[in-house]
Write an enzyme that holds these catalytic residues in place. Structure first.
Site, mmCIF file in Angstrom:
data_model
loop_
_atom_site.group_PDB
_atom_site.id
_atom_site.type_symbol
_atom_site.label_atom_id
_atom_site.label_comp_id
_atom_site.label_asym_id
_atom_site.label_seq_id
_atom_site.Cartn_x
_atom_site.Cartn_y
_atom_site.Cartn_z
ATOM 1 N N SER A 28 0.868 -1.165 0.000
ATOM 2 C CA SER A 28 0.000 0.000 0.000
ATOM 3 C C SER A 28 0.909 1.220 0.000
ATOM 4 O O SER A 28 1.544 1.525 1.010
ATOM 5 C CB SER A 28 -0.893 -0.018 1.241
ATOM 6 O OG SER A 28 -1.748 1.099 1.218
ATOM 7 N N HIS A 80 -5.203 7.855 -1.899
ATOM 8 C CA HIS A 80 -6.515 7.325 -1.523
ATOM 9 C C HIS A 80 -6.242 5.848 -1.258
ATOM 10 O O HIS A 80 -5.815 5.122 -2.172
ATOM 11 C CB HIS A 80 -7.495 7.547 -2.688
ATOM 12 C CG HIS A 80 -8.870 6.973 -2.480
ATOM 13 N ND1 HIS A 80 -10.022 7.680 -2.742
ATOM 14 C CD2 HIS A 80 -9.288 5.753 -2.075
ATOM 15 C CE1 HIS A 80 -11.084 6.926 -2.492
ATOM 16 N NE2 HIS A 80 -10.658 5.742 -2.095
ATOM 17 N N LEU A 81 -6.480 5.423 -0.030
ATOM 18 C CA LEU A 81 -6.004 4.108 0.439
ATOM 19 C C LEU A 81 -6.406 2.950 -0.475
ATOM 20 O O LEU A 81 -7.583 2.744 -0.752
ATOM 21 C CB LEU A 81 -6.526 3.869 1.863
ATOM 22 C CG LEU A 81 -5.944 2.684 2.638
ATOM 23 C CD1 LEU A 81 -4.436 2.773 2.787
ATOM 24 C CD2 LEU A 81 -6.596 2.584 4.013
ATOM 25 N N HIS A 82 -5.416 2.219 -0.944
ATOM 26 C CA HIS A 82 -5.640 1.019 -1.750
ATOM 27 C C HIS A 82 -4.484 0.056 -1.496
ATOM 28 O O HIS A 82 -3.379 0.477 -1.153
ATOM 29 C CB HIS A 82 -5.772 1.366 -3.242
ATOM 30 C CG HIS A 82 -4.606 2.096 -3.823
ATOM 31 N ND1 HIS A 82 -4.404 3.448 -3.636
ATOM 32 C CD2 HIS A 82 -3.561 1.671 -4.572
ATOM 33 C CE1 HIS A 82 -3.283 3.818 -4.268
ATOM 34 N NE2 HIS A 82 -2.755 2.754 -4.836
ATOM 35 N N ILE A 83 -4.767 -1.219 -1.662
ATOM 36 C CA ILE A 83 -3.774 -2.259 -1.365
ATOM 37 C C ILE A 83 -3.632 -3.166 -2.575
ATOM 38 O O ILE A 83 -4.617 -3.701 -3.077
ATOM 39 C CB ILE A 83 -4.214 -3.108 -0.144
ATOM 40 C CG1 ILE A 83 -4.460 -2.192 1.051
ATOM 41 C CG2 ILE A 83 -3.151 -4.157 0.202
ATOM 42 C CD1 ILE A 83 -5.783 -2.424 1.719
#
Lengths: 132, 132
Positions: free
Chosen positions: B78, B85-88
């Site tokens: 991440s 913008h939080l993404h994994i």
């Protein structure tokens, strides 16, 4: 070849327990790495309970890095392509650091001088050592 | 500039809930990304309960990728330096893929033809859709 994370040398261990150890990585001030004690390669080699315990520590450390070092961004990654022994990087990033906005595994764009103070690093270490 | 993950275009959504969506990424067969619905940048912007729910999904998806696609390694990361913008990313890796043993954000070393079949991908999608 012996696994370098099974027979560690010169690690700056901040804390350790039965499941993992937490070390300070010199490359970037405030860069913290969690290393599993067991020689396993992937998160899903852990039981869900063990995984949850490790990931709670990631959350806690991320919060501590943000509050003490105040970087512009945090990068969290578990790759293990070179050393397939589970470890997680928690990396403070700055908008004008050497690689930004690319990963620290990308080509560098510029030089950069970190302004993190010893007081900040000592506070980070102290807080990571504290039990939750 | 509008956040591209707040106004997504052409995402291949496998499943979604109140907290996040799970998409298939075309770049690498079996590459899966979890994107938080809320526009937040870091894991510790989530409550611990929300974070734990997201990370359980990472664990579940990693396991499904390993069992269906059978890559040599999984990379989980991440970063969010370009798009905070939080993404994994949950990335299947192969010992002779373009970047191995380096990250997929590093320079490429060679060309590579993925041998993942449509049957494997369909099984992966089906299993991700299934509730736990």
């Amino acid at each position: 070849m012996a696994c370098p994370l099974c027979t560690p040398k010169n690690e700056k261990v901040i804390k350790s327990n039965n499941l993992f150890r937490v070390i300070l990585v010199d490359e970037i001030p405030g860069f913290v790495r969690i290393i599993l004690n067991k020689h396993i390669a992937e998160f899903s080699d852990l039981s869900l309970d063990e995984y949850t315990e490790v990931m709670k520590e990631v959350y806690r450390i991320e919060k501590i890095i943000r509050e003490t070092i105040k970087p512009d961004k945090i990068n969290v990654a578990s790759l293990g392509n070179y050393v397939p022994h589970l470890h997680i990087h928690i990396i403070p990033r700055y908008k004008d650091d050497m690689w930004f906005p690319d990963s620290i595994w990308s080509e560098t764009h510029r030089s950069y001088k970190y302004e993190t103070t010893n007081e900040q690093l000592n506070e980070l270490i102290k807080r990571i050592k504290e039990e939750k």
